[in-house]
Scaffold this motif. Structure first.
Motif, PDB file in Angstrom:
ATOM      1  N   MET A  53       0.993  -1.309   0.032  1.00 42.06           N
ATOM      2  CA  MET A  53       0.022   0.187   0.162  1.00 42.06           C
ATOM      3  C   MET A  53       0.895   1.188  -0.096  1.00 42.06           C
ATOM      4  O   MET A  53       0.565   2.200  -0.639  1.00 42.06           O
ATOM      5  CB  MET A  53      -0.916  -0.014   1.249  1.00 42.06           C
ATOM      6  N   LEU A  54       1.952   1.143   0.803  1.00 44.74           N
ATOM      7  CA  LEU A  54       2.832   2.279   1.038  1.00 44.74           C
ATOM      8  C   LEU A  54       3.625   2.730  -0.207  1.00 44.74           C
ATOM      9  O   LEU A  54       3.992   3.661  -0.760  1.00 44.74           O
ATOM     10  CB  LEU A  54       3.822   2.169   2.047  1.00 44.74           C
ATOM     11  N   ARG A  55       3.875   1.595  -1.068  1.00 47.27           N
ATOM     12  CA  ARG A  55       4.805   1.564  -2.268  1.00 47.27           C
ATOM     13  C   ARG A  55       3.792   2.370  -3.222  1.00 47.27           C
ATOM     14  O   ARG A  55       4.192   3.156  -3.984  1.00 47.27           O
ATOM     15  CB  ARG A  55       4.982   0.194  -2.869  1.00 47.27           C
ATOM     16  N   GLN A  56       2.642   2.092  -3.487  1.00 50.12           N
ATOM     17  CA  GLN A  56       1.599   2.692  -4.183  1.00 50.12           C
ATOM     18  C   GLN A  56       1.368   4.241  -3.958  1.00 50.12           C
ATOM     19  O   GLN A  56       1.454   5.310  -4.699  1.00 50.12           O
ATOM     20  CB  GLN A  56       0.250   1.996  -4.150  1.00 50.12           C
ATOM     21  N   ALA A  57       1.339   4.614  -2.731  1.00 45.54           N
ATOM     22  CA  ALA A  57       1.139   6.018  -1.890  1.00 45.54           C
ATOM     23  C   ALA A  57       2.383   6.612  -2.419  1.00 45.54           C
ATOM     24  O   ALA A  57       2.348   7.680  -2.968  1.00 45.54           O
ATOM     25  CB  ALA A  57       0.925   5.849  -0.591  1.00 45.54           C
ATOM     26  N   ARG A  58       3.614   6.132  -2.317  1.00 46.19           N
ATOM     27  CA  ARG A  58       4.767   6.936  -2.507  1.00 46.19           C
ATOM     28  C   ARG A  58       4.868   6.878  -4.009  1.00 46.19           C
ATOM     29  O   ARG A  58       5.323   8.217  -4.420  1.00 46.19           O
ATOM     30  CB  ARG A  58       5.895   6.048  -1.936  1.00 46.19           C
ATOM     31  N   GLU A  59       4.571   6.096  -4.958  1.00 43.60           N
ATOM     32  CA  GLU A  59       4.782   6.361  -6.272  1.00 43.60           C
ATOM     33  C   GLU A  59       3.992   7.621  -6.792  1.00 43.60           C
ATOM     34  O   GLU A  59       4.056   8.098  -7.535  1.00 43.60           O
ATOM     35  CB  GLU A  59       4.670   5.068  -7.100  1.00 43.60           C
ATOM     36  N   TYR A  60       2.653   7.456  -6.367  1.00 45.57           N
ATOM     37  CA  TYR A  60       1.537   8.462  -6.575  1.00 45.57           C
ATOM     38  C   TYR A  60       1.816   9.761  -6.276  1.00 45.57           C
ATOM     39  O   TYR A  60       1.793  10.961  -7.041  1.00 45.57           O
ATOM     40  CB  TYR A  60       0.352   8.083  -6.383  1.00 45.57           C
ATOM     41  N   TRP A  61       2.052   9.986  -4.611  1.00 49.31           N
ATOM     42  CA  TRP A  61       2.041  11.147  -4.110  1.00 49.31           C
ATOM     43  C   TRP A  61       3.385  11.767  -4.128  1.00 49.31           C
ATOM     44  O   TRP A  61       3.358  13.143  -3.946  1.00 49.31           O
ATOM     45  CB  TRP A  61       1.462  11.038  -2.956  1.00 49.31           C
ATOM     46  N   LEU A  62       4.351  10.919  -3.986  1.00 43.67           N
ATOM     47  CA  LEU A  62       5.875  11.618  -4.129  1.00 43.67           C
ATOM     48  C   LEU A  62       6.642  11.533  -5.286  1.00 43.67           C
ATOM     49  O   LEU A  62       7.180  12.677  -5.598  1.00 43.67           O
ATOM     50  CB  LEU A  62       6.587  10.948  -2.883  1.00 43.67           C
TER      51      LEU A  62
END
Length: 261
Positions: free
Chosen positions: A110-119
């Motif tokens: 989940m965090l990988r997806q979040a990082r790729e999208y938001w950061l």
């Protein structure tokens, strides 16, 4: 002006840019469905990031409720515990560029997806063809005031009294030890800091149903352990789309705001 990300100490380890403040055992990885099934991560991505598929954000009432309790301070420090793919904390960071924002979750995928999208500003393409949705490109953002990390909800990497606001959604009914997590949230909030909880209270274990249902039992725990109640909304109904035909789940969530005196 805050130093963005300064609340996070050196991690125990790091995995592809995600600081790890908890090292999972092999058994814990096996038990976490979000570590095993790409489909579940894709569904969370579609729910929280693919507004064009859903004619808007399906959980907009959730975002509206949480954001109604955002602090007025232009340099606040806020965290989302159980942030999933980061929609709520991402919105906070985007709309409040002076805030120091943290998204914490227990699932690396989940965090990988979040990082790729938001950061990183990557374009995501979740495959939801089996649910009737077309392939779509979700263009990410690059926010400098947002940080993601993997940690246990009852052992957060923040100093005592360092946060102005902490929220968690669809989390508390998945925790094995609610009192320990509540004590940890109390620790990291400053005096006057707010805790926002939104959950369907759809417990997985009989013991938790017996301990926390009806919801007044859960609220009593907080009120008896140095919290004050600011707001209670029950139910806050949220609709989760399941497919292109319009089938959906209706979640009857309890929404509450508490303050650390």
């Amino acid at each position: 002006m805050p130093s963005f990300g300064s609340l996070l100490p050196p991690p125990l380890d790091e995995r592809r840019g995600i600081p790890l403040y908890y090292l999972k055992s092999e058994e814990e990885v096996r038990q976490d469905v979000y570590e095993r099934y790409d489909e579940l991560v894709a569904r969370q991505t579609a729910l929280h990031l693919a507004d064009e598929l859903n004619e808007g954000y399906p959980f907009q009432p959730l975002l509206d409720y949480v954001s109604a309790w955002w602090p007025a301070d232009e340099h606040a420090r806020v965290a989302d515990i159980g942030c999933s793919v980061g929609r709520l904390i991402g919105e906070a960071a985007r709309q409040q560029p002076g805030w120091d924002c943290y998204g914490i979750d227990f699932s690396y995928q989940m965090l990988r997806q979040a990082r790729e999208y938001w950061l990183l500003g990557k374009t995501l393409s979740p495959n939801l063809l089996r649910f009737g949705y077309p392939l779509t490109a979700l263009v990410g953002q690059q926010l400098s005031n947002l940080h993601f990390a993997l940690a246990d909800a009852k052992s957060l990497p923040f100093p005592d009294g360092s946060l102005d606001l902490l929220w968690n959604t669809f989390l508390i009914d998945r925790l094995a030890d609610v009192p320990a997590a509540a004590a940890e949230w109390h620790r990291v909030l400053r005096p006057g800091g707010r805790l926002v909880i939104v959950s369907p209270l759809n417990f997985l274990q009989l013991a938790q149903w017996e301990q926390y249902h009806p919801p007044v039992k859960l609220l009593d725990h907080f009120l008896q352990t140095a919290w004050e109640l600011l707001d209670l909304t029950d139910p806050l109904v949220l609709h989760e789309p399941m497919d292109a035909r319009g089938n959906r789940i209706a979640w009857r969530t309890l929404a509450a705001v508490l303050v650390k005196p």
